[in-house]
Design an enzyme around this catalytic site. Structure first.
Site, PDB file in Angstrom:
ATOM      1  N   ASP A 120      -0.912  -6.359  -4.375  1.00  0.00           N
ATOM      2  CA  ASP A 120      -1.851  -5.709  -5.287  1.00  0.00           C
ATOM      3  C   ASP A 120      -1.416  -5.878  -6.743  1.00  0.00           C
ATOM      4  OD1 ASP A 120       0.414  -4.198  -4.865  1.00  0.00           O
ATOM      5  OD2 ASP A 120      -0.640  -2.416  -4.159  1.00  0.00           O
ATOM      6  N   ASP A 128      -5.666  -5.836  12.013  1.00  0.00           N
ATOM      7  CA  ASP A 128      -4.508  -6.627  12.428  1.00  0.00           C
ATOM      8  C   ASP A 128      -3.731  -5.958  13.555  1.00  0.00           C
ATOM      9  OD1 ASP A 128      -4.920  -8.738  10.779  1.00  0.00           O
ATOM     10  OD2 ASP A 128      -3.252  -8.373   9.428  1.00  0.00           O
TER      11      ASP A 128
END
Length: 594
Positions: A350, A188
């Site tokens: 997560d 990214d």
């Protein structure tokens, strides 16, 4: 269905709660007969007199004009005494008792986790006792024959100039058949120069026969969660049974997959195998990143050691549930898809995925013997941003998923209680709140409010108990424990603000900031570094910490000069000094305002 591990965990928790409440009772902790209002002068304050008294005060009088300045000062002081004893002290007294209850909750939780952790260590318990594990045998890992499944390694990164070579190299050197391994680099990066370097590195490994994929996006929507989601949408992902995830600063050992994947292969109800993070040569010989470079990194290591040794170990051994750490873990692809995939609704994607997978009945395994090289945040600002994101995201996830946990049908009531009470309420909400409010606000203010009653067990015995519990699992770090206590005192303010931001979804609750890496173990000195930028003075100091240090030092000086029933000035001076030093970025390895 309730498993033996969950029953054992519940029994240990009940024993820990009984022990804590028994001790609190013997110390007077649960004696709430003492009035919440301040007791001073002649007796207890009566709530019925508050409104008439306030009306009388607001009505004014002629005392100041008739008696001169001294009478006016005395009148105002009398007003302060009455407001202090009738309004401020009772309000703070309520907060004190709330903090006492929360402190007992915190001690019970810490005692439970430490008892399980010590028990696991004492009996030599290993995940293999509960879950089947057999080495992959009868296969040629170079040719890819036999029982090796298809595995994909994902490496999300964002402008990782200092560490991109390390992470990509470590993933490509994993011992696994080349035709059974896909390395996916999710880049990214917004800097064209860095992006080009990462792509060239991928092409270099591809020329060596590694099946490596370079994936980019047109936008950074969803940040890390968005990148991982993009990676899961690729066609070749569908053929991969398992997915290993490593952040850009993590470097797994070559045998990582050989040690973790068999757990998933032989236990169809297991979704995740989590390894431990390692920061220095105490775990991996001839390896060191930055765990000893400064006092800042040393106290961080204590924080992570407790997290992995105690919290992760306890959750895995009892309820087969803990939070995925976002890296150094291997997921079953089916579990990710069944849980709804990656979501960017919080800054702890997560943890979000781990909770949703657990609600579907999947189990997790933590293997502390498997360690993955990593790097600690090297500056105070970077560590604060990391901790704020974790604390804010955890509290925000609690808000969003609590009802889902309550109505889940695939997990037991014991596991629901553990997730809602221990995992979320105590660790994500109670811990930061009570630590900040009690020790950094109420105790300092109490030196100026003699009517306020704070039981000795709340400000002495409970902190000592928590200190002992922490030290038991960190004996090597005993020499820096005083610095850790002061450092954590400063961090409680940040974590409380983060928890409140997440719970109430205040401004910035979904803000993501990537932790800056330094790549301490980089040996390739020819890798160009980004030019340093000059910062304004107000960007090089931390005003909230400096402001809090002024408050604490003022309270300490007041307590020293006007010595009353309590003597907190020594502790308050130390706390104020800690806030001041971190306010000017003194972290043990570089100068002021660097």
């Amino acid at each position: 269905m309730v498993e033996a591990g969950e029953i054992g965990g519940a029994a240990v928790f009940a024993l820990a709660a009984a022990a804590a409440l028994s001790a609190a009772s013997s110390l007077g902790a649960v004696d709430f007969r003492r009035p919440l209002a301040a007791v001073g002068g002649g007796g207890a304050f009566e709530w019925d007199g508050v409104v008439p008294w306030l009306i009388g005060v607001l009505g004014g009088g002629d005392e100041a004009a008739a008696g001169g300045v001294s009478v006016g000062v005395a009148a105002w002081y009398e007003v302060w005494v009455r407001v202090r004893g009738g309004v401020i002290a009772p309000t703070l007294q309520v907060a004190v008792w709330v903090c006492m209850v929360m402190s007992v909750m915190l001690v019970v939780e810490a005692t439970f986790n430490s008892a399980v952790s010590l028990g696991v260590k004492a009996i030599g318990w290993r995940p293999e006792w509960r879950f089947k594990w057999e080495p992959l045998a009868g296969a040629d890992e170079e040719k890819g024959r036999g029982e090796y499944p298809m595995v994909m390694v994902q490496i999300p990164m964002y402008n990782e100039l200092e560490v991109y070579k390390l992470s990509i190299g470590a993933a490509c050197e994993l011992k696994w058949p080349k035709d059974k391994l896909i390395v996916q680099v999710l880049d990214d990066s917004t800097d064209p120069f860095i992006k080009n370097l990462v792509e060239l590195e991928c092409e270099s490994w591809a020329s060596k026969g590694v099946n490596i994929k370079y994936v980019t996006r047109s936008s950074r929507k969803g940040f890390k969660a968005g990148a991982l989601k993009k990676g899961m949408e690729c066609d070749y992902t569908k053929q991969c049974e398992y997915i290993a995830i490593f952040d850009a600063d993590f470097q797994p050992e070559p045998n990582f997959l050989l040690r973790t994947v068999p757990f998933l292969m032989h236990n169809p109800n297991v979704a995740l195998v989590q390894a431990r993070w390692a920061f220095g040569k105490d775990f991996i010989p001839n390896f060191a990143v930055n765990d000893t470079t400064s006092l800042l990194t040393r106290v961080q290591k204590m924080f992570f050691d407790y997290h992995f040794k105690v919290e992760q170990e306890a959750g895995s051994a009892t309820f087969a549930f803990f939070s995925f750490n976002g890296t150094a873990g291997v997921w079953r692809t089916t579990a990710i898809n069944e849980a709804g995939g990656w979501k960017d609704r919080t800054t702890v994607e997560d943890m979000d995925l781990a909770v949703r997978a657990s609600l579907n009945g999947w189990k997790f395994i933590y293997v502390g013997d498997i360690r993955v090289k990593s790097e600690l945040p090297s500056t105070y600002g970077a560590y604060c941003r990391q901790q704020f994101r974790w604390a804010c995201g955890g509290a925000n996830l609690f808000r969003k998923i609590a009802m889902d946990v309550l109505v889940a049908k695939d997990i037991s009531l014991l596991k629901k209680f553990y997730m809602l009470y221990s995992f979320f309420l105590v660790r994500r909400v109670v811990a930061p709140m009570v630590a900040c409010v009690l020790y950094n606000i109420i105790v300092p203010l109490s030196v100026m409010i003699p009517e306020l009653f704070i039981p000795i067990w709340g400000v002495a015995y409970i902190p000592m108990a928590l200190l002992i519990i922490t030290t038991i699992r960190n004996p090597r770090n005993l020499h820096i424990m005083p610095f850790w206590i002061l450092f954590e005192s400063v961090m409680t303010v940040l974590r409380m603000r983060a928890a409140l931001t997440g719970l109430m979804e205040l401004s910035g609750f979904n803000k993501w900031t990537v932790t800056k890496k330094i790549g301490s173990s980089v040996e390739d000195t020819q890798v160009p570094l980004l030019p340093k930028t000059r910062k304004r003075l107000r960007d090089r100091i931390n005003l909230p910490e400096i402001g809090f240090s002024v408050f604490l030092i003022f309270c300490a000086s007041y307590n020293l000069i006007f010595h009353g029933k309590t003597s907190y000035y020594f502790n308050l001076y130390l706390q104020g000094l800690a806030f001041l030093l971190l306010g000017f970025n003194f972290t043990g390895n570089f100068a002021c305002c660097q």
